[in-house]
Write a protein that holds these residues in place. Structure first.
Motif, PDB file in Angstrom:
ATOM      1  N   ASN A  67       0.804  -1.221   0.000  1.00 35.36           N
ATOM      2  CA  ASN A  67       0.000   0.000   0.000  1.00 35.36           C
ATOM      3  C   ASN A  67       0.843   1.279   0.000  1.00 35.36           C
ATOM      4  N   SER A  68       2.177   1.154   0.024  1.00 38.23           N
ATOM      5  CA  SER A  68       3.053   2.338  -0.144  1.00 38.23           C
ATOM      6  C   SER A  68       4.483   1.883  -0.425  1.00 38.23           C
ATOM      7  N   GLY A  69       5.296   2.817  -0.905  1.00 38.40           N
ATOM      8  CA  GLY A  69       6.721   2.550  -1.052  1.00 38.40           C
ATOM      9  C   GLY A  69       7.369   2.389   0.312  1.00 38.40           C
ATOM     10  N   THR A  70       6.871   3.136   1.293  1.00 40.61           N
ATOM     11  CA  THR A  70       7.409   3.050   2.654  1.00 40.61           C
ATOM     12  C   THR A  70       7.212   1.644   3.218  1.00 40.61           C
ATOM     13  N   ALA A  71       6.030   1.057   2.980  1.00 40.53           N
ATOM     14  CA  ALA A  71       5.775  -0.316   3.437  1.00 40.53           C
ATOM     15  C   ALA A  71       6.767  -1.275   2.769  1.00 40.53           C
ATOM     16  N   SER A  94      17.429  12.483   1.662  1.00 37.27           N
ATOM     17  CA  SER A  94      16.437  11.700   0.921  1.00 37.27           C
ATOM     18  C   SER A  94      15.071  12.017   1.505  1.00 37.27           C
ATOM     19  N   TRP A  95      14.103  11.226   1.122  1.00 36.90           N
ATOM     20  CA  TRP A  95      12.784  11.280   1.748  1.00 36.90           C
ATOM     21  C   TRP A  95      12.886  10.670   3.135  1.00 36.90           C
ATOM     22  N   SER A  96      12.089  11.160   4.105  1.00 32.02           N
ATOM     23  CA  SER A  96      12.254  10.696   5.493  1.00 32.02           C
ATOM     24  C   SER A  96      12.103   9.182   5.623  1.00 32.02           C
ATOM     25  N   SER A  97      11.165   8.592   4.876  1.00 31.86           N
ATOM     26  CA  SER A  97      10.928   7.164   5.118  1.00 31.86           C
ATOM     27  C   SER A  97      11.981   6.261   4.478  1.00 31.86           C
ATOM     28  N   SER A  98      12.908   6.838   3.660  1.00 29.09           N
ATOM     29  CA  SER A  98      14.073   6.052   3.221  1.00 29.09           C
ATOM     30  C   SER A  98      14.854   5.606   4.443  1.00 29.09           C
ATOM     31  N   VAL A  99      14.685   6.327   5.546  1.00 29.95           N
ATOM     32  CA  VAL A  99      15.479   6.073   6.748  1.00 29.95           C
ATOM     33  C   VAL A  99      14.610   5.657   7.940  1.00 29.95           C
ATOM     34  N   GLU A 165      17.826  -1.401  -2.183  1.00 28.24           N
ATOM     35  CA  GLU A 165      17.696  -0.252  -3.090  1.00 28.24           C
ATOM     36  C   GLU A 165      16.359   0.448  -2.833  1.00 28.24           C
ATOM     37  N   ASP A 166      16.419   1.740  -2.567  1.00 26.34           N
ATOM     38  CA  ASP A 166      15.205   2.566  -2.559  1.00 26.34           C
ATOM     39  C   ASP A 166      15.094   3.141  -3.972  1.00 26.34           C
ATOM     40  N   ALA A 167      14.244   2.496  -4.769  1.00 27.29           N
ATOM     41  CA  ALA A 167      14.056   2.933  -6.164  1.00 27.29           C
ATOM     42  C   ALA A 167      12.698   3.617  -6.307  1.00 27.29           C
ATOM     43  N   CYS A 168      12.226   4.200  -5.193  1.00 26.88           N
ATOM     44  CA  CYS A 168      10.887   4.808  -5.207  1.00 26.88           C
ATOM     45  C   CYS A 168      10.754   5.862  -6.297  1.00 26.88           C
ATOM     46  N   GLN A 169      11.881   6.521  -6.643  1.00 23.12           N
ATOM     47  CA  GLN A 169      11.842   7.566  -7.669  1.00 23.12           C
ATOM     48  C   GLN A 169      12.449   7.093  -8.996  1.00 23.12           C
ATOM     49  N   ALA A 170      12.857   5.836  -9.068  1.00 19.72           N
ATOM     50  CA  ALA A 170      13.818   5.487 -10.135  1.00 19.72           C
ATOM     51  C   ALA A 170      13.352   4.415 -11.110  1.00 19.72           C
ATOM     52  N   PHE A 189       9.860   0.148  -4.700  1.00 20.94           N
ATOM     53  CA  PHE A 189       9.376   1.193  -5.611  1.00 20.94           C
ATOM     54  C   PHE A 189       8.137   1.832  -4.983  1.00 20.94           C
ATOM     55  N   SER A 190       7.917   3.103  -5.279  1.00 22.17           N
ATOM     56  CA  SER A 190       6.684   3.779  -4.871  1.00 22.17           C
ATOM     57  C   SER A 190       5.795   3.972  -6.103  1.00 22.17           C
ATOM     58  N   LEU A 191       4.499   3.966  -5.876  1.00 25.48           N
ATOM     59  CA  LEU A 191       3.537   4.173  -6.973  1.00 25.48           C
ATOM     60  C   LEU A 191       2.630   5.351  -6.640  1.00 25.48           C
ATOM     61  N   ASN A 192       3.122   6.286  -5.827  1.00 28.54           N
ATOM     62  CA  ASN A 192       2.226   7.371  -5.404  1.00 28.54           C
ATOM     63  C   ASN A 192       1.974   8.357  -6.548  1.00 28.54           C
ATOM     64  N   GLN A 193       1.150   9.324  -6.284  1.00 30.38           N
ATOM     65  CA  GLN A 193       0.657  10.263  -7.312  1.00 30.38           C
ATOM     66  C   GLN A 193       1.755  10.816  -8.219  1.00 30.38           C
ATOM     67  N   ASN A 194       2.883  11.143  -7.606  1.00 33.65           N
ATOM     68  CA  ASN A 194       3.899  11.872  -8.353  1.00 33.65           C
ATOM     69  C   ASN A 194       4.917  10.970  -9.045  1.00 33.65           C
ATOM     70  N   LYS A 195       4.840   9.668  -8.782  1.00 32.87           N
ATOM     71  CA  LYS A 195       5.901   8.786  -9.262  1.00 32.87           C
ATOM     72  C   LYS A 195       5.729   8.453 -10.753  1.00 32.87           C
ATOM     73  N   CYS A 196       6.829   7.937 -11.353  1.00 31.95           N
ATOM     74  CA  CYS A 196       6.805   7.679 -12.802  1.00 31.95           C
ATOM     75  C   CYS A 196       5.790   6.601 -13.159  1.00 31.95           C
TER      76      CYS A 196
HETATM   77  C1  LIG Z   1      13.114   8.333  -2.226  1.00 35.19           C
HETATM   78  C2  LIG Z   1      11.773   7.945  -1.658  1.00 35.19           C
HETATM   79  N1  LIG Z   1      11.715   6.935  -0.788  1.00 35.19           N
HETATM   80  C3  LIG Z   1      10.533   6.541  -0.256  1.00 35.19           C
HETATM   81  C4  LIG Z   1       9.361   7.156  -0.589  1.00 35.19           C
HETATM   82  C5  LIG Z   1       8.086   6.709   0.045  1.00 35.19           C
HETATM   83  O1  LIG Z   1       7.149   6.257  -0.877  1.00 35.19           O
HETATM   84  P1  LIG Z   1       5.589   6.277  -0.492  1.00 35.19           P
HETATM   85  O2  LIG Z   1       5.148   7.706  -0.468  1.00 35.19           O
HETATM   86  O3  LIG Z   1       4.940   5.471  -1.563  1.00 35.19           O
HETATM   87  O4  LIG Z   1       5.485   5.625   0.852  1.00 35.19           O
HETATM   88  C6  LIG Z   1       9.375   8.218  -1.509  1.00 35.19           C
HETATM   89  C7  LIG Z   1       8.140   8.917  -1.944  1.00 35.19           C
HETATM   90  O5  LIG Z   1       7.523   9.686  -1.357  1.00 35.19           O
HETATM   91  C8  LIG Z   1      10.609   8.633  -2.038  1.00 35.19           C
HETATM   92  O6  LIG Z   1      10.672   9.668  -2.900  1.00 35.19           O
END
Ligand SMILES: Cc1ncc(COP(=O)(O)O)c(C=O)c1O
Length: 424
Positions: A67-71, A94-99, A165-170, A189-196
């Motif tokens: 349900n999210s890239g964070t999960a 990076s994005w906070s949830s990368s960490v 690998e955090d490929a959420c943007q890649a 990978f993330s599939l949220n609104q802004n992702k590719c």
């Molecule tokens: C680099 C990176 N890691 C993790 C995430 C988390 O992805 P999500 O928003 O799908 O949980 C994002 C996106 O917001 C991101 O850009």
């Protein structure tokens, strides 16, 4: 034409010229309506097919939709066997949830500074961050540019570390011709609104290792070992979460996936136009695509060269004023992150689970988060801005050239901007 809009000139990007992301076509409507009428709204047939299709698209053996890239990131940390007190090496920017995904599994993040040119983790600094507790290296392919995975894997092999690998943007980014998600042990990978690849919200974990796949599946759905597509025994075999995706979201993601390669080609073409249009503009640092890397241009990042602009004050103030001038031009630019990660309260106050946990728990060695240790990330922070939508389909060269004109007007007139007045 060259007078900035903020000083009374004509706007470079007419209203309505930049089309929103993602494009919605009949195929999206068909998939989503079929799911809606299919009567399986939880983990349904679209989820099962989406996993197969995404794994095939990226070239992986296994995929799990979340349900999210964070999960997916948290599942990757757990699947790799990182646990209480282990150190995991992560980027300082990076994005906070990368960490925070690392803390979610009771591990301790150890930060490494940015390489200013690529904006990715400085791979030459990874080895000196390793401690006897280190279990894994988590790299982020930031803005859609792959990290140098040869360098990362060499360190990982020397120290027997897992690589996440955090490929959420890649999506679709490559290093030496090979896609991200095919280098490390596990990838999110993330599939949220802004992702590719957009399905509104959602994520995907991929791996080629069957044991890691099974570990991740268990965490994904209440600690159970059978997928909801099979007959379940409703038994928690391990600590699990509820990280499953749902059928409607997966249906939308599947429909978008049919066009992902086309979208990525458009982004690369648009980025080439923008780079060409901006190459002779003074006062900006353009993003790089080093030899051997294929960028997906998820986020086109520009940094101010304040020396060239003749600015001696706080770089962030000039950048913020220029952003307002860009907004007046109709250029949809913004600042993606205003803090480096180690200064964020969760790390400075070490307030994750309360009582100093996990940093002060008896099974680990605490670490110090000193913001001064990350000069390249801090320099980037004050100088950057970026944009996503103008490079995305269905936008093409016309929109990109209008955006380039807006940027050029603002940079060529930077010395005429009254920063204090604009920021008042
Ligand atoms: C680099 C990176 N890691 C993790 C995430 C988390 O992805 P999500 O928003 O799908 O949980 C994002 C996106 O917001 C991101 O850009």
């Amino acid at each position: 034409m060259h007078k900035p809009a903020i000083l009374g000139g004509q706007k470079a990007v007419p209203d309505g010229m930049i089309k929103p992301w993602p494009p919605i076509e009949d195929v999206d409507r068909r998939y989503v309506m079929a799911s809606l009428e299919g009567g399986k709204h939880t983990f349904g047939p679209n989820c099962v097919e989406f996993e197969k299709e995404f794994a095939a698209w990226n070239g992986n053996k296994f995929a799990i939709t979340t349900n999210s890239g964070t999960a997916a990131l948290h599942m990757a940390v757990a699947a790799c066997g990182c646990g209480a007190g282990d150190h995991v090496i992560v980027p300082a920017y990076s994005w906070s949830s990368s960490v925070t995904c690392v803390i979610h599994h009771n591990c301790i993040p150890v930060f490494v500074d940015m390489d200013f040119d690529t904006m990715n983790m400085d791979v030459s600094k990874i080895e000196s961050a390793i401690t006897p507790k280190t279990k894994a290296i988590l790299v982020v392919h930031l803005h859609g540019l792959s990290v140098n995975m040869d360098a990362v894997l060499a360190v990982a092999r020397r120290h027997n570390l897992k690589v996440i690998e955090d490929a959420c943007q890649a999506h679709g980014a490559r290093f030496k011709g090979r896609k991200v998600g095919l280098w490390g042990d596990c990838t999110a990978f993330s599939l949220n609104q802004n992702k590719c690849l957009c399905s509104g919200e959602g994520g995907m974990l991929v791996t080629d290792n069957e044991d890691l796949y099974k570990n991740a599946r268990t965490l994904w759905s209440f600690g159970e070992t059978r997928s909801p597509a099979e007959s379940r025994d409703y038994h928690a075999y391990a600590l699990g979460w509820m990280y499953r995706n749902n059928d409607l979201t997966a249906a939308f993601g599947r429909a978008q996936l049919t066009r992902l390669d086309r979208y990525l080609e458009t982004q690369r073409r648009n980025a080439a136009v923008l780079l060409d249009e901006l190459k002779s503009v003074c006062g900006l640092i353009l993003p790089v695509e080093p030899k051997g890397h294929l960028h997906n241009w998820y986020n086109f990042q520009i940094r101010l060269n304040v020396q060239e602009l003749g600015w001696t004050g706080n770089p962030a103030r000039l950048r913020d004023a220029m952003l307002k001038a860009l907004a007046a031009e109709g250029v949809p630019a913004g600042i993606w992150q205003r803090f480096i990660l180690p200064v964020m309260t969760v790390f400075q106050a070490k307030n994750a689970y309360g009582k100093g946990c996990p940093w002060s728990c008896p099974y680990t060695n605490d670490v110090v988060y000193d913001p001064a240790a990350f000069p390249a990330s801090r320099r980037h922070l004050d100088a950057h801005f970026g944009m996503t939508t103008p490079l995305r389909a269905p936008n093409g060269p016309e929109a990109v050239k209008a955006v380039a004109l807006g940027i050029r007007k603002v940079f060529e007139n930077a010395n005429k901007l009254d920063v204090d007045k604009i920021l008042k």
